[in-house]
Design a protein around this motif. Structure first.
Motif, short mmCIF file in Angstrom:
data_model
loop_
_atom_site.label_atom_id
_atom_site.label_comp_id
_atom_site.label_asym_id
_atom_site.label_seq_id
_atom_site.Cartn_x
_atom_site.Cartn_y
_atom_site.Cartn_z
N SER A 85 0.84 -1.20 0.00
CA SER A 85 0.00 0.00 0.00
C SER A 85 0.87 1.25 0.00
CB SER A 85 -0.93 0.01 1.22
OG SER A 85 -1.63 1.24 1.27
N ALA A 87 0.21 4.41 -0.26
CA ALA A 87 -0.29 5.50 0.58
C ALA A 87 0.03 5.25 2.05
CB ALA A 87 -1.79 5.69 0.38
N ASP A 88 -0.22 4.03 2.52
CA ASP A 88 0.08 3.70 3.91
C ASP A 88 1.56 3.82 4.21
OD1 ASP A 88 -2.61 3.22 4.43
OD2 ASP A 88 -2.42 1.04 4.26
N SER A 118 -5.13 7.48 -7.15
CA SER A 118 -5.62 6.79 -5.95
C SER A 118 -4.66 6.95 -4.78
CB SER A 118 -5.86 5.32 -6.25
OG SER A 118 -4.67 4.69 -6.68
N TYR A 121 -4.92 10.60 -3.54
CA TYR A 121 -6.20 10.76 -2.85
C TYR A 121 -6.13 10.15 -1.45
CZ TYR A 121 -11.17 10.55 -1.80
OH TYR A 121 -12.38 10.68 -1.19
N ALA A 122 -5.60 8.93 -1.35
CA ALA A 122 -5.53 8.25 -0.06
C ALA A 122 -4.62 9.00 0.91
CB ALA A 122 -5.05 6.81 -0.25
N GLN A 125 -6.49 12.10 2.13
CA GLN A 125 -7.55 11.72 3.06
C GLN A 125 -7.00 11.24 4.41
OE1 GLN A 125 -10.90 12.20 2.53
NE2 GLN A 125 -10.06 13.30 0.79
#
Length: 152
Positions: A85, A87-88, A118, A121-122, A125
């Protein structure tokens, strides 16, 4: 100083190159601002025989970021983040490093032009700190570029 440590996400895409430029501009405002360059190697093809080129590319990009870290006047270093992931991984890196700003491209290599990717965006957020999104410059023949020129 409005920020003290900046995480810069880089994947080789044009928007992420713009993010590198923006982060260096921010760093140029004050040499006390620390820059943390990060490249994510997404682990999804391990064991399939396809990982060799992915690992080579990730190591090449990481080496380039390390060279950039040595050239900028700011304190800087580079990370190669590995996982499933992006983003993580970026959010965890920003937290672990104590970053107060994340700079990244609007979309990565696989993103559709004109839309926030994506991963971007992640991160927006999920981030507890400010995120600066770098966009590509409009193409010379696009409607956006024409409108921008007419506005001048």
């Amino acid at each position: 100083m409005w920020c003290s440590k900046v995480l810069v996400a880089y994947d080789g895409s044009a928007p992420s190159a713009k993010a590198l430029d923006l982060a260096q501009s921010i760093g140029a405002q004050d040499e006390r601002i620390e820059l943390v360059f990060a490249h994510v190697m997404k682990l999804f093809a391990l064991g399939t025989g396809a990982e060799g080129p992915l690992i080579e590319e990730a190591n090449r990009v990481h080496a380039g970021l390390q060279q950039l870290a040595e050239r900028v006047p700011n304190k800087a270093h580079a990370h190669l983040l590995k996982g499933t992931s992006p983003a993580d991984l970026l959010l965890k890196c920003a937290e672990d490093e104590g970053c107060d700003l994340i700079v990244m491209g609007s979309r990565g290599k696989g993103g559709v032009k004109g839309y926030l990717g994506s991963v971007s965006y992640a991160v927006v957020q999920g981030s507890p700190v400010a995120v600066l999104i770098a966009k590509d410059a409009p193409e010379a023949g696009s409607a956006d570029a024409t409108t921008e020129r007419e506005a001048r």
